[in-house]
Design an enzyme around this catalytic site. Sequence first.
Site, PDB file in Angstrom:
ATOM      1  N   LEU A  57      10.078 -22.017   4.406  1.00  0.00           N
ATOM      2  CA  LEU A  57       9.331 -22.967   4.797  1.00  0.00           C
ATOM      3  C   LEU A  57       7.840 -22.552   4.923  1.00  0.00           C
ATOM      4  CD1 LEU A  57      11.633 -23.603   8.203  1.00  0.00           C
ATOM      5  CD2 LEU A  57      11.466 -24.976   6.212  1.00  0.00           C
ATOM      6  N   LEU A  96       2.952 -14.667   8.383  1.00  0.00           N
ATOM      7  CA  LEU A  96       1.849 -13.708   8.490  1.00  0.00           C
ATOM      8  C   LEU A  96       0.408 -14.144   8.468  1.00  0.00           C
ATOM      9  CD1 LEU A  96       0.979 -10.916   8.000  1.00  0.00           C
ATOM     10  CD2 LEU A  96       1.300 -11.006   5.613  1.00  0.00           C
ATOM     11  N   HIS A 114      -2.011  -1.371  -5.694  1.00  0.00           N
ATOM     12  CA  HIS A 114      -1.692  -1.865  -4.671  1.00  0.00           C
ATOM     13  C   HIS A 114      -1.359  -0.847  -3.399  1.00  0.00           C
ATOM     14  CE1 HIS A 114      -1.457  -6.280  -5.333  1.00  0.00           C
ATOM     15  NE2 HIS A 114      -1.260  -5.861  -6.869  1.00  0.00           N
ATOM     16  N   LYS A 115      -2.313  -0.142  -2.997  1.00  0.00           N
ATOM     17  CA  LYS A 115      -2.050   0.954  -2.073  1.00  0.00           C
ATOM     18  C   LYS A 115      -0.985   1.001  -1.055  1.00  0.00           C
ATOM     19  CE  LYS A 115      -4.796   4.651  -2.926  1.00  0.00           C
ATOM     20  NZ  LYS A 115      -4.730   4.095  -4.397  1.00  0.00           N
ATOM     21  N   TRP A 140       1.900  -1.809  -1.221  1.00  0.00           N
ATOM     22  CA  TRP A 140       2.918  -2.085  -1.746  1.00  0.00           C
ATOM     23  C   TRP A 140       3.523  -0.902  -2.729  1.00  0.00           C
ATOM     24  CZ3 TRP A 140       6.120  -4.930   0.348  1.00  0.00           C
ATOM     25  CH2 TRP A 140       5.546  -6.214   1.184  1.00  0.00           C
TER      26      TRP A 140
HETATM   27  C1  YNC Z   1       0.781 -11.612   1.769  1.00  0.00           C
HETATM   28  N1  YNC Z   1       0.766 -12.866   1.747  1.00  0.00           N
HETATM   29  O1  YNC Z   1      -1.554  -7.026  -1.259  1.00  0.00           O
HETATM   30  P1  YNC Z   1      -2.009  -3.803  -1.413  1.00  0.00           P
HETATM   31  S1  YNC Z   1       2.896 -15.712   3.083  1.00  0.00           S
HETATM   32  C2  YNC Z   1       2.282  -9.871   1.651  1.00  0.00           C
HETATM   33  N2  YNC Z   1       2.184 -10.987   1.799  1.00  0.00           N
HETATM   34  O2  YNC Z   1      -1.858  -4.708  -0.015  1.00  0.00           O
HETATM   35  P2  YNC Z   1      -5.300  -6.613   4.673  1.00  0.00           P
HETATM   36  C3  YNC Z   1       0.025  -9.312   1.426  1.00  0.00           C
HETATM   37  N3  YNC Z   1       1.280  -8.781   1.452  1.00  0.00           N
HETATM   38  O3  YNC Z   1      -2.219  -4.847  -2.277  1.00  0.00           O
HETATM   39  P3  YNC Z   1      -5.967  -9.395   4.901  1.00  0.00           P
HETATM   40  C4  YNC Z   1      -0.171 -10.643   1.325  1.00  0.00           C
HETATM   41  N4  YNC Z   1      -1.732 -10.941   1.490  1.00  0.00           N
HETATM   42  O4  YNC Z   1      -3.400  -3.003  -1.145  1.00  0.00           O
HETATM   43  C5  YNC Z   1      -1.925  -9.754   1.130  1.00  0.00           C
HETATM   44  N5  YNC Z   1      -1.045  -8.762   1.230  1.00  0.00           N
HETATM   45  O5  YNC Z   1      -0.854  -3.067  -1.532  1.00  0.00           O
HETATM   46  C6  YNC Z   1      -1.247  -7.394   1.012  1.00  0.00           C
HETATM   47  N6  YNC Z   1      -4.518 -15.170   5.004  1.00  0.00           N
HETATM   48  O6  YNC Z   1      -4.321  -6.094   3.953  1.00  0.00           O
HETATM   49  C7  YNC Z   1      -2.385  -6.959  -0.130  1.00  0.00           C
HETATM   50  N7  YNC Z   1      -0.530 -15.818   4.965  1.00  0.00           N
HETATM   51  O7  YNC Z   1      -4.885  -6.476   6.227  1.00  0.00           O
HETATM   52  C8  YNC Z   1      -2.790  -5.576   0.642  1.00  0.00           C
HETATM   53  O8  YNC Z   1      -5.529  -7.989   3.877  1.00  0.00           O
HETATM   54  C9  YNC Z   1      -2.728  -5.625   1.938  1.00  0.00           C
HETATM   55  O9  YNC Z   1      -6.737  -9.222   6.211  1.00  0.00           O
HETATM   56  C10 YNC Z   1      -4.230  -5.950   2.583  1.00  0.00           C
HETATM   57  O10 YNC Z   1      -4.719 -10.190   5.430  1.00  0.00           O
HETATM   58  C11 YNC Z   1      -3.773 -10.519   4.504  1.00  0.00           C
HETATM   59  O11 YNC Z   1       3.757 -15.257   5.517  1.00  0.00           O
HETATM   60  C12 YNC Z   1      -3.432 -12.115   5.227  1.00  0.00           C
HETATM   61  O12 YNC Z   1      -2.143 -16.570   3.248  1.00  0.00           O
HETATM   62  C13 YNC Z   1      -2.307 -12.592   4.449  1.00  0.00           C
HETATM   63  O13 YNC Z   1      -4.013 -14.488   7.194  1.00  0.00           O
HETATM   64  C14 YNC Z   1      -2.453 -11.714   6.822  1.00  0.00           C
HETATM   65  O14 YNC Z   1      -5.422 -12.817   4.310  1.00  0.00           O
HETATM   66  C15 YNC Z   1      -4.509 -12.755   5.371  1.00  0.00           C
HETATM   67  O15 YNC Z   1      -6.397 -10.399   3.934  1.00  0.00           O
HETATM   68  C16 YNC Z   1      -4.241 -14.304   5.938  1.00  0.00           C
HETATM   69  O16 YNC Z   1      -6.620  -5.716   4.394  1.00  0.00           O
HETATM   70  C17 YNC Z   1      -4.172 -16.623   5.346  1.00  0.00           C
HETATM   71  O17 YNC Z   1      -1.903  -7.028   2.397  1.00  0.00           O
HETATM   72  C18 YNC Z   1      -2.716 -16.764   5.600  1.00  0.00           C
HETATM   73  C19 YNC Z   1      -1.901 -16.610   4.700  1.00  0.00           C
HETATM   74  C20 YNC Z   1       0.378 -15.302   4.130  1.00  0.00           C
HETATM   75  C21 YNC Z   1       1.524 -16.268   4.094  1.00  0.00           C
HETATM   76  C22 YNC Z   1       3.890 -14.749   4.395  1.00  0.00           C
HETATM   77  C23 YNC Z   1       5.158 -14.031   4.004  1.00  0.00           C
HETATM   78  C24 YNC Z   1       4.640 -12.800   4.286  1.00  0.00           C
HETATM   79  C25 YNC Z   1       5.241 -11.715   3.591  1.00  0.00           C
HETATM   80  C26 YNC Z   1       5.002 -10.266   4.095  1.00  0.00           C
HETATM   81  C27 YNC Z   1       6.010  -9.051   3.481  1.00  0.00           C
HETATM   82  C28 YNC Z   1       7.216  -8.804   4.013  1.00  0.00           C
HETATM   83  C29 YNC Z   1       8.034  -7.823   3.526  1.00  0.00           C
HETATM   84  C30 YNC Z   1       9.348  -7.717   4.524  1.00  0.00           C
HETATM   85  C31 YNC Z   1       9.378  -7.266   5.507  1.00  0.00           C
HETATM   86  C32 YNC Z   1      10.433  -7.038   6.347  1.00  0.00           C
HETATM   87  C33 YNC Z   1      11.373  -5.949   5.602  1.00  0.00           C
HETATM   88  C34 YNC Z   1      12.952  -5.646   6.033  1.00  0.00           C
HETATM   89  C35 YNC Z   1      13.960  -4.990   5.967  1.00  0.00           C
END
Ligand code: YNC
Length: 388
Positions: free
Chosen positions: A388, A138, A2-3, A5
């Site tokens: 939610l 996200l 997880h580059k 995370w």
């Molecule tokens: C995800 N759901 O692992 P590594 S849930 C967090 N939450 O990183 P790329 C995620 N991280 O492993 P893509 C994630 N999904 O290399 C992927 N990742 O360390 C990580 N899907 O990025 C992943 N919505 O941009 C990897 O991936 C890196 O183009 C890869 O984009 C991901 O809302 C995504 O499921 C999810 O729209 C945006 O696939 C895309 O695939 C997408 O290359 C459909 O990203 C919709 C979807 C997610 C719903 C959600 C909660 C999100 C939490 C985010 C983390 C918050 C941290 C706290 C921040 C505040 C801190 C303070 C204080």
Amino acid sequence: RHKFWETQPVGQFKDIGDSSLPEGPIELPTPLSEVKQVPYNLPDPYEWITCDINSEEMCDEVYNLLAHNYVEDDENMFRFNYSKEFLRWALQPHGYFRSWHIGVRVKSSKKLVAFITGIPARIRVCNEVVHMAEINFLCVHKKLRTKRLAPVMIKEVTRRVHLENMWQAAYTAGVILPTPIATCQYWHRSLNPKKLIDVGFSRLGARMTMSRTIKLYKLPESTITPGFRKMEIHDVPAVTRLIRNYLSHFVVAPDFDENYVEHWLLPRDNVIDSYLVESPETHEVTDFCSFYTLPSSILGHQNYSTLKAAYSFYNVSTVTPLLQLMNDALIVAKQKDYDVFNALDVMQNEIFLRELKFGPGDGKLHYYLYNYRIRHALKPSELGLVLL
Ligand code: YNC
Ligand code: MG
């Protein structure tokens, strides 16, 4: 592995089971003057925007991005279809920060291509109430996936949370990241089994006919508990007392006050439904149940385009057995024409899931905390939090 995370202050997989690490914040807050004052860089074609969800145009754009690009099931048959009214509710609790509603758009065309949000929340972890952000929605447009845009979005929302002097966050995801504080499962209760089977949401059980299935899931026409009624504004103090007491029994739970209850639990059409039991004798409010409305688009079906789903939110039983209370919730949902009633195995939900004919879903929901370590993963029944 997880580059991204691996660089973040979250529980790391290599540390699982290491009881020498202290519980609580992983990194200490830095002085606000040391927080990066300018946004992170985006690839050249894109720019940051702060979304004003009250603007009809902006709300439409966000709605459309999510309706076409947000979460799908593993088989890509269904996609969440959060309504505009729901998004406004979800993103604007008392004291929300507009700067935490973050969009990315193409500079040249102004098209919205990515989104992430935070809202402030007080969440109790064991004995400590922590002011944190709840991160949700996200989303990166399908055509821009796997280009590492998500890490930039997460870093930018983190920066904006830090600027408000908050240093922790809570979030859920269907994917496994370092490191879940709990892993929960969705359960589904058919209300309209014929449609659910037609659209491929569920299948006819072995040795079951359609008419036998319809009979199995049949519910009474009206609710059973005397004094069961819709929550009203004057119930806010009583509901707050009920829910605060109940949530004190879980390891991780929101710290509800009257403002919270008014925002999150007072009924709003097609967004949040809340019911309570007022004792016909004492007029005391003894029990409470609630569900939110989140339809899913049915992808590529001839006859149907949406699945109307209710999601169990917060439920409290002190006098009416939880089983009976939730059966009344099912009856109301059926009256209101929902196709399915969903619930996680959090809190005391296991008491009613099997008994009320919920079936386990495929896919898990993982809960996470950012910059807060807890020693052991929690059982779903130790979680008092529904996002939610
Ligand atoms: C995800 N759901 O692992 P590594 S849930 C967090 N939450 O990183 P790329 C995620 N991280 O492993 P893509 C994630 N999904 O290399 C992927 N990742 O360390 C990580 N899907 O990025 C992943 N919505 O941009 C990897 O991936 C890196 O183009 C890869 O984009 C991901 O809302 C995504 O499921 C999810 O729209 C945006 O696939 C895309 O695939 C997408 O290359 C459909 O990203 C919709 C979807 C997610 C719903 C959600 C909660 C999100 C939490 C985010 C983390 C918050 C941290 C706290 C921040 C505040 C801190 C303070 C204080
Ligand atoms: Mg990307």
